[in-house]
Design an enzyme around this catalytic site. Structure first.
Site, PDB file in Angstrom:
ATOM      1  N   VAL A   1     -55.645 -16.164  54.658  1.00  0.00           N
ATOM      2  CA  VAL A   1     -56.898 -15.983  53.925  1.00  0.00           C
ATOM      3  C   VAL A   1     -56.926 -14.611  53.243  1.00  0.00           C
ATOM      4  CG1 VAL A   1     -59.419 -15.847  54.130  1.00  0.00           C
ATOM      5  CG2 VAL A   1     -58.147 -17.529  55.481  1.00  0.00           C
ATOM      6  N   CYS A   2     -56.365 -13.614  53.906  1.00  0.00           N
ATOM      7  CA  CYS A   2     -56.457 -12.228  53.425  1.00  0.00           C
ATOM      8  C   CYS A   2     -55.980 -12.035  51.988  1.00  0.00           C
ATOM      9  CB  CYS A   2     -55.718 -11.286  54.369  1.00  0.00           C
ATOM     10  SG  CYS A   2     -56.424 -11.223  56.030  1.00  0.00           S
ATOM     11  N   PRO A   3     -54.809 -12.558  51.601  1.00  0.00           N
ATOM     12  CA  PRO A   3     -54.388 -12.310  50.218  1.00  0.00           C
ATOM     13  C   PRO A   3     -55.310 -12.943  49.179  1.00  0.00           C
ATOM     14  CG  PRO A   3     -52.912 -13.885  51.276  1.00  0.00           C
ATOM     15  CD  PRO A   3     -53.776 -13.292  52.346  1.00  0.00           C
TER      16      PRO A   3
ATOM     17  N   ILE B   1     -58.083 -10.279  48.842  1.00  0.00           N
ATOM     18  CA  ILE B   1     -57.603  -9.012  48.289  1.00  0.00           C
ATOM     19  C   ILE B   1     -57.297  -9.141  46.805  1.00  0.00           C
ATOM     20  CG2 ILE B   1     -55.734  -7.320  48.408  1.00  0.00           C
ATOM     21  CD1 ILE B   1     -55.598  -8.018  51.469  1.00  0.00           C
TER      22      ILE B   1
END
Length: 199
Positions: A52-54, A57
């Site tokens: 999920v993080c990318p 970001i």
């Protein structure tokens, strides 16, 4: 969350910090106070090289110009090292990496920033905390998501616009779902009836 004596709340001064960040493929020491006189979107994410993080970001990076036009800097923070950040930045998006970003990624390897902002969970990683800090260093907005679902960049931008509007117009407030150009309200028992009558 590991909270200790931390009762950080909206309306309080954001804790300052100094840490190593990666920006333009270089290591740089930055402080939150470097950005005084600007708004800051400070967001935490669990770990590099995850899933999920990318999406979050890169979504913030893709909208960076919209935030920049509003005198706003963005800082992403995780408990990874600056070397991990750099490796992820050097991985292209098609492979789950970040590619080049428009803003710094901060290393919180000692977890001091995550603790200061009360987002460190019992597993030792940061929850998806997000803070909007105004030019006076005051936290105007905060939200914390669990690990499994991402945040809305568009909603963050909308809230930032609402914060800036009411700070520029202290006699007005923004109702639910307000966007620039929408009607505002006067926080007065009588004057507010004008808003409700037209709603």
């Amino acid at each position: 969350m590991i909270s200790g004596h931390n009762c950080l709340q909206v309306g309080q001064i954001a804790p300052d910090f100094s840490a190593t960040a990666v920006y333009d493929q270089e290591f740089k020491t930055i402080k939150l106070s470097d950005f005084k006189n600007k708004y800051v979107i400070l967001f935490f994410y669990p770990l590099d090289f995850t899933f999920v993080c990318p999406t979050e970001i890169t979504a913030f990076s893709d909208k960076y110009s919209d935030f920049s036009e509003l005198n706003t800097e963005i800082l992403g923070v995780s408990v990874d090292s600056e070397y991990s950040h750099l490796a992820w930045l050097q991985t292209d998006r098609e492979s789950g990496g970040l590619g080049d970003l428009e803003y710094p990624l901060v290393s919180d390897l000692k977890k001091e920033i995550s603790i200061a902002y009360n987002v460190l969970n019992s597993g030792g990683v940061a929850l998806r905390g997000l803070f909007i800090i105004d030019p006076k260093g005051i936290i105007q907005y905060s939200t914390v998501n669990n690990l499994e679902f991402g945040r809305s960049v568009e909603e963050t931008l909308r809230v930032l616009q609402a914060i800036q509007y009411v700070q520029a117009h202290p006699d007005e407030v923004c109702p639910a779902n307000w966007k620039p150009g929408d009607r505002t309200m006067n926080p007065d028992p009588i004057k507010s009836k004008n808003y409700f009558a037209a709603a």
